[in-house]
Motif scaffolding. Structure first.
Motif, short mmCIF file in Angstrom:
data_model
loop_
_atom_site.label_atom_id
_atom_site.label_comp_id
_atom_site.label_asym_id
_atom_site.label_seq_id
_atom_site.Cartn_x
_atom_site.Cartn_y
_atom_site.Cartn_z
N PRO A 76 0.82 -1.23 0.00
CA PRO A 76 0.00 0.00 0.00
C PRO A 76 0.84 1.27 0.00
N VAL A 77 2.04 1.20 0.59
CA VAL A 77 2.94 2.36 0.57
C VAL A 77 3.32 2.68 -0.86
N LYS A 78 3.69 1.63 -1.62
CA LYS A 78 4.07 1.83 -3.01
C LYS A 78 2.90 2.33 -3.85
N ALA A 79 1.70 1.83 -3.54
CA ALA A 79 0.52 2.23 -4.31
C ALA A 79 0.24 3.72 -4.22
N ARG A 80 0.56 4.31 -3.09
CA ARG A 80 0.30 5.75 -2.94
C ARG A 80 1.55 6.60 -3.17
N LYS A 81 2.67 5.96 -3.59
CA LYS A 81 3.92 6.69 -3.81
C LYS A 81 4.43 6.41 -5.22
N PRO A 82 4.00 7.18 -6.21
CA PRO A 82 4.44 6.96 -7.60
C PRO A 82 5.97 6.98 -7.71
N GLY A 83 6.50 6.05 -8.47
CA GLY A 83 7.94 6.01 -8.70
C GLY A 83 8.72 5.20 -7.70
N MET A 84 8.07 4.76 -6.61
CA MET A 84 8.77 3.93 -5.63
C MET A 84 9.12 2.58 -6.25
N GLN A 85 10.30 2.05 -5.88
CA GLN A 85 10.73 0.76 -6.40
C GLN A 85 11.12 -0.16 -5.24
N ILE A 86 10.89 -1.45 -5.43
CA ILE A 86 11.25 -2.46 -4.44
C ILE A 86 12.12 -3.50 -5.12
N ALA A 87 13.25 -3.84 -4.48
CA ALA A 87 14.16 -4.84 -5.02
C ALA A 87 14.39 -5.92 -3.98
N VAL A 88 14.54 -7.16 -4.43
CA VAL A 88 14.80 -8.29 -3.55
C VAL A 88 16.04 -9.01 -4.04
N GLY A 89 17.01 -9.16 -3.16
CA GLY A 89 18.24 -9.87 -3.51
C GLY A 89 18.60 -10.86 -2.43
N GLY A 90 19.79 -11.45 -2.53
CA GLY A 90 20.26 -12.38 -1.52
C GLY A 90 19.89 -13.82 -1.78
N CYS A 91 20.06 -14.65 -0.74
CA CYS A 91 19.92 -16.11 -0.91
C CYS A 91 18.51 -16.53 -1.28
N LEU A 92 17.51 -15.91 -0.65
CA LEU A 92 16.13 -16.31 -0.98
C LEU A 92 15.79 -15.94 -2.41
N ALA A 93 16.30 -14.80 -2.88
CA ALA A 93 16.07 -14.42 -4.27
C ALA A 93 16.75 -15.40 -5.22
N GLN A 94 17.96 -15.84 -4.85
CA GLN A 94 18.66 -16.81 -5.69
C GLN A 94 17.86 -18.11 -5.76
#
Length: 505
Positions: A80-98
């Protein structure tokens, strides 16, 4: 990846926050992720406002069974934070992403970037590509693109630093998924490591921790069985480097030449973290641990003979599949014999994808909990007894930043003794900065810390303290922060792509 790839220009007002889970390797990686983002023009979001950052990066761990639940819970709260904040980006890295790869975007389609353990240097490029193309970017490399230490960095400390000497692990412990995600061991060249340490010392760093998933196996990839002990001795010849630590070793590879190097190199600290996992030979065999109780206790005896004041810590898993009461009693026996200063104790947790997760005789939760509580009670007793032996001693403490949560209320400061014990001491009349060294007398011991309640016997202002003061002044002048990266002149070029790496000992 070239520096031009990493330097994608962004609006200088865009902020970032990196949330880190897992081991020291993840902490090390997160400092590099911060450095990469700052080199690309992002600025660090204030800690009290990281939920409102323009870019939020999750550097994940896959070691615990509920790692994915924790990640998706955090991602859900950000949706919901991203939905009300245009241009916000979320990235996921690390072992779980691998491990999960495309699954992350399927479960959380509001994620913009997924990257793995081997290509953290691509994060700025992937963020920019996701912004321009307006679709999620998933890029998982199968082999290491560059050692993390060769990337730009924003170190959390001005006076202490991680230095990666290897990545990956060649062990096949049945409870651990990390080697499958980080790959086989790959060693850095000794010259590259020493050049990085010298550069860090030139910036004011006075303590370094050599980092590897199986740190004392260093040299197996370059064909030198004594490479790690030689590296420790070489660190002893670096002027201005006051403290050297390393983590985490493996009993299989802990040889006498390493013990000798620790004992004979003055700036190698009298501290050792030696993972036990279990005291039962039967359980160790089921874990595919390549040592047995006698071998482990033999290492502890040799270390104490050579370094009598060494503080030894360990990791222990309770409730591994098939563990009987007799097996558990063997673990308690080793704890009594080894007298660890500290133990990181864990209840066995299934790691999907590991052999242990499919084993028969999974231990009921209530049994595991009861054993765990008995182990913790025993270790607390021993830790307290060992700490009481420090009362009356005079020790040198490197002043730390943020280690003592009650320092303001108690008018104390905190830091680490040479053996890595946490010491809270009376604030002296003269100014003392993180990175400076004080001499204090220990007056009281608790299981997890020591107190020095008398007057400070001496204060030594250090180059590390100067570095902290300089950085602090710069951050006051520029609230967004200043990147402390490695100088580019004189630093060897990154190694060519290597086999992947990371593990838990």
């Amino acid at each position: 990846m070239t520096s031009s790839d990493r330097s994608q220009a962004v609006d200088v007002t865009r902020t970032y926050a990196v949330r880190t889970y897992g081991c020291q390797m993840n902490v090390h990686d997160s400092e590099r992720l911060s450095g990469l983002l700052e080199e690309a023009g992002y600025v660090r979001a204030p800690e009290d406002a990281e939920g409102e950052a323009d870019v939020v990066v999750f550097n994940t761990c896959a070691v615990r069974e509920n790692a994915d639940n924790k990640l998706y819970g955090n991602l859900g709260r950000l949706a919901p934070v991203k939905a009300r904040k245009p241009g916000m980006q979320i990235a996921v890295g690390g072992c779980l992403a691998q491990k999960d790869r495309d699954t992350i975007v399927k479960k959380a389609p509001w994620v913009d970037v997924v990257f793995g353990t081997h290509n953290i240097g691509k994060l700025p490029v992937l963020l920019e590509r996701a912004r321009v193309q307006e679709e999620a970017q998933v890029e998982i490399a199968e082999s290491l693109e560059a050692f993390p230490s060769t990337l730009p960095t924003r170190r959390e400390s001005a006076y202490a630093a991680w230095v990666s000497i290897s990545v990956g692990c060649n062990n096949t412990c049945t409870f651990c998924i990390v080697p499958a995600l980080r790959g086989k061991e790959k060693d850095r060249r000794p010259g590259d490591i020493l050049a990085e340490i010298e550069a860090l010392v030139g910036e004011g760093v006075s303590e370094i921790t050599l980092l590897g998933q199986n740190v004392n196996a260093y040299g197996s990839d370059i064909g030198d069985r004594e490479a790690f002990s030689k590296l420790l001795r070489a660190c002893g010849r670096i002027e201005g480097l006051e403290r050297v630590r390393f983590t985490s070793p493996h009993p299989r590879d802990f040889t006498d030449d390493v013990i000798a190097a620790m004992a004979e190199t003055p700036n190698v600290m009298p501290q050792l973290h030696m993972p036990l996992q279990s005291g039962s030979d039967t359980v160790l065999k089921a874990m595919r641990r390549s040592y047995r109780q006698e071998r482990f206790l033999g290492i502890i005896r040799k270390v104490r003979e050579s370094i009598p004041d060494a503080a030894i810590s360990t990791d222990i898993i309770v409730g591994f599949p098939g563990e009987t009461e007799e097996d558990f009693e063997q673990t308690l026996h080793v704890v009594r014999e080894a007298r660890f200063a500290q133990a990181f104790t864990f209840q066995y947790s299934k790691r999907p994808g590991t052999p242990a997760a499919e084993m028969d005789d999974q231990i009921p939760k209530a049994v595991v909990q009861a054993r765990y509580e008995r182990l913790v009670a025993l270790q607390e007793e021993i830790s307290w007894e060992e700490n009481k032996k420090q009362v009356g001693r005079t020790v040198e403490v490197m002043v730390a930043e943020g280690e003592g949560r009650k320092d303001d209320a108690t008018q104390r400061l905190s830091g680490r003794a040479a053996d890595n014990r946490l010491v809270h001491f009376t604030k002296p009349d003269q100014e003392v900065r993180p990175g400076d060294v004080v001499t204090v007398g220990i007056t009281y011991a608790a299981p997890h810390h020591l107190l020095a309640e008398g007057p400070v016997a001496g204060v030594r202002r250090t180059r590390a303290g100067d570095a902290w003061e300089k950085r602090n002044a710069a951050e006051v002048a520029k609230p967004a922060g200043v990147m402390l990266g490695l100088p580019q002149v004189g630093i060897p070029a990154p190694l060519p792509p290597a086999a992947s790496g990371c593990a838990v000992n």
